[in-house]
Enzyme design. Structure first.
Site, PDB file in Angstrom:
ATOM      1  N   LYS A  97       0.836  -1.207   0.000  1.00 34.11           N
ATOM      2  CA  LYS A  97       0.000   0.000   0.000  1.00 34.11           C
ATOM      3  C   LYS A  97       0.879   1.269   0.000  1.00 34.11           C
ATOM      4  O   LYS A  97       2.072   1.203   0.306  1.00 34.11           O
ATOM      5  CB  LYS A  97      -0.938  -0.048   1.207  1.00 34.11           C
ATOM      6  CG  LYS A  97      -1.913  -1.247   1.157  1.00 34.11           C
ATOM      7  CD  LYS A  97      -2.899  -1.238   2.331  1.00 34.11           C
ATOM      8  CE  LYS A  97      -3.825  -2.434   2.284  1.00 34.11           C
ATOM      9  NZ  LYS A  97      -4.817  -2.434   3.387  1.00 34.11           N
ATOM     10  N   TYR A 135     -11.518  -3.419  -4.225  1.00 35.72           N
ATOM     11  CA  TYR A 135     -12.056  -3.690  -2.885  1.00 35.72           C
ATOM     12  C   TYR A 135     -13.572  -3.881  -2.872  1.00 35.72           C
ATOM     13  O   TYR A 135     -14.201  -3.735  -1.822  1.00 35.72           O
ATOM     14  CB  TYR A 135     -11.650  -2.564  -1.925  1.00 35.72           C
ATOM     15  CG  TYR A 135     -10.269  -2.757  -1.319  1.00 35.72           C
ATOM     16  CD1 TYR A 135      -9.979  -3.885  -0.560  1.00 35.72           C
ATOM     17  CD2 TYR A 135      -9.264  -1.815  -1.500  1.00 35.72           C
ATOM     18  CE1 TYR A 135      -8.714  -4.076  -0.002  1.00 35.72           C
ATOM     19  CE2 TYR A 135      -7.996  -1.990  -0.939  1.00 35.72           C
ATOM     20  CZ  TYR A 135      -7.737  -3.126  -0.190  1.00 35.72           C
ATOM     21  OH  TYR A 135      -6.499  -3.308   0.374  1.00 35.72           O
ATOM     22  N   ASN A 201      -2.014  -0.115   6.790  1.00 29.26           N
ATOM     23  CA  ASN A 201      -1.481  -1.346   7.375  1.00 29.26           C
ATOM     24  C   ASN A 201      -0.603  -2.119   6.398  1.00 29.26           C
ATOM     25  O   ASN A 201      -0.665  -3.335   6.305  1.00 29.26           O
ATOM     26  CB  ASN A 201      -2.615  -2.194   7.950  1.00 29.26           C
ATOM     27  CG  ASN A 201      -3.588  -2.644   6.880  1.00 29.26           C
ATOM     28  OD1 ASN A 201      -3.418  -2.312   5.709  1.00 29.26           O
ATOM     29  ND2 ASN A 201      -4.575  -3.411   7.263  1.00 29.26           N
ATOM     30  N   HIS A 204      -1.775  -5.727   1.370  1.00 33.44           N
ATOM     31  CA  HIS A 204      -2.944  -6.577   1.230  1.00 33.44           C
ATOM     32  C   HIS A 204      -2.473  -7.979   0.882  1.00 33.44           C
ATOM     33  O   HIS A 204      -1.466  -8.149   0.210  1.00 33.44           O
ATOM     34  CB  HIS A 204      -3.813  -6.020   0.099  1.00 33.44           C
ATOM     35  CG  HIS A 204      -4.884  -6.962  -0.350  1.00 33.44           C
ATOM     36  ND1 HIS A 204      -6.116  -7.021   0.251  1.00 33.44           N
ATOM     37  CD2 HIS A 204      -4.891  -7.909  -1.327  1.00 33.44           C
ATOM     38  CE1 HIS A 204      -6.842  -7.962  -0.345  1.00 33.44           C
ATOM     39  NE2 HIS A 204      -6.124  -8.503  -1.303  1.00 33.44           N
ATOM     40  N   GLU A 215      -7.683 -11.388  -8.075  1.00 30.61           N
ATOM     41  CA  GLU A 215      -6.849 -10.212  -7.816  1.00 30.61           C
ATOM     42  C   GLU A 215      -5.583 -10.205  -8.677  1.00 30.61           C
ATOM     43  O   GLU A 215      -5.117  -9.141  -9.099  1.00 30.61           O
ATOM     44  CB  GLU A 215      -6.502 -10.154  -6.332  1.00 30.61           C
ATOM     45  CG  GLU A 215      -7.740  -9.892  -5.477  1.00 30.61           C
ATOM     46  CD  GLU A 215      -7.496 -10.052  -3.980  1.00 30.61           C
ATOM     47  OE1 GLU A 215      -8.453  -9.851  -3.219  1.00 30.61           O
ATOM     48  OE2 GLU A 215      -6.347 -10.379  -3.578  1.00 30.61           O
TER      49      GLU A 215
END
Ligand code: ADP
Ligand code: MG
Length: 374
Positions: A97, A135, A201, A204, A215
């Site tokens: 991220k 998402y 965080n 993913h 994905e």
């Protein structure tokens, strides 16, 4: 009985303009290879010791180079090989991220030390709607808007990880999403070490094999089609290639860390499997000039490499100096802190290629990020 692994491989024969099929055998005991021509039913290459193939390179979809022939591994050749090498092999998506893209080297180090390998990678920047698509499953959650906003706020790096139980290993490495929980309960996890809170965080990880397939298709489509584009800027830049030998030796994390620590800005990053003809074209200017030309071509096309665009004013010269003399032995004597001194072994396996002339920086970056990523 001696172990023997079998594969079905395809080779494009440029002279006949034909795809030829071979059985490729690999004997782990002495690292020898043998090839059998499927159509003509005869031995094509007698069993020969060959140092440039390792068991780790032998997985479906990979391309290996045997005596200058690029072979695409398309199937396991027998049940024994499939069971032994393929049964628990999984592919999963890791998405770094925007908060930690500069920590990619550290994260790669953790990935490699967990026996996973990186088979694809691409730095990209998602639009709001691309991130929302990605998402989709969280559409109805209260944090959806913030999550999409964050993931589309800067560059991300998508990677395909491969290995035994890759999906669960990567999620375990990450730790739980919640910032407080992860620090309290799994302090050694990636999210505890590098994360900020529940949204920022780090990364993913796909949560099922079906999700991984969807994905991975999103970032690395199997057929030509729309996918998130690379982040190359094509101005004030120079090109760095982490060569296939360094990628397969698991050195990418260390090299990326060294580059970032030296203060260079990585504005694009992508892994490529370079076809022999493209490697010849890319190195064209060295043909007839550098005695290692054909070995360089072979090295560049021997497996996946990682290509970087390094961005900055007059960056070409400083980055070249940072790579060091092209011969690693000389580099170790004269400039021991350079990339080639640290990570290279020979003039051909010298860890990295960097642009020679400042005026070629944009051209070399374009070759990969415009032409090959077209
Ligand atoms: P994971 O990323 O571990 O698969 P989820 O699929 O549950 O976790 O959530 C996806 C992402 O949404 C998380 O990584 C995190 O960035 C964000 N998120 C999840 N739960 C919350 C929450 N309660 N508050 C804010 N953000 C959250
Ligand atoms: Mg999830």
């Amino acid at each position: 009985m001696e172990d023997r692994y079998a594969f079905l491989a395809e080779w494009y024969d440029p002279t006949a303009a034909l795809l030829r099929r071979f059985q490729l055998f690999f004997y782990p005991k002495d690292g020898s290879v043998e090839m059998f021509d499927v159509k003509n039913q005869r031995v094509f290459l007698r069993r020969t010791k060959y140092d440039n193939i390792h068991q780790e390179d032998l997985f479906m979809g990979n391309r290996v180079n045997v005596f200058s022939r690029q072979l695409n591994l398309i199937e396991y050749g027998d049940q024994y090989t499939a069971n032994k090498l393929g049964s628990k092999k999984e592919r999963t998506l890791a998405l770094i991220k925007p908060d930690v893209v500069t920590k990619i080297g550290d994260i790669l180090e953790l990935i490699y030390s967990s026996n996973l390998i990186v088979t694809k990678a691409k730095m990209t920047k998602l639009s709001w709607s691309q991130a929302a698509d990605f998402y989709m499953e969280h559409q109805s959650k209260p944090f959806f808007n913030n999550l999409v906003q964050f993931v589309s706020s800067g560059p991300v790096v998508a990677m395909e990880l491969m290995g035994d139980e890759a999906m669960s290993i990567w999620r375990k490495l990450l730790g739980p999403a919640d910032g407080a929980v992860v620090r309290r309960e799994v302090p050694r996890s990636i999210r505890a070490q590098f994360g900020t809170d529940g949204i920022k965080n780090v990364a993913h990880g796909s949560d099922s094999l079906a999700a991984a397939a969807r994905e991975l298709e999103f970032f690395f489509p199997s057929t030509i089609g729309h996918c998130p584009s690379n982040t190359a800027v094509f101005t004030d830049c120079t090109c760095c290639i982490i060569k296939p030998h360094a990628v397969s030796e698991g050195l990418t994390g260390k090299i990326l860390n060294s580059i970032s620590e030296a203060g260079f800005q990585i504005s694009a990053l992508q892994m490529f499997s370079v076809e022999l003809a493209n490697a010849e074209e890319f190195y064209e200017v060295y043909k007839g000039v550098v005695p290692e030309y054909s070995s360089m071509v072979n090295e560049l096309s021997s497996g996946p490499c990682m290509v970087l665009e390094i961005h900055g004013t007059d960056v070409s010269k400083t980055f070249r100096e940072f790579c060091g003399p092209s011969d690693p032995d000389i580099a170790r004597h004269l400039r021991p802190a350079t990339l080639r001194a640290l990570y290279g072994s020979t003039k051909v396996k010298n860890a990295v290629h960097c642009t020679d002339l400042p005026e070629d920086g944009v051209l070399e970056v374009q070759y990969f990020f415009k032409i090959l990523d077209g």
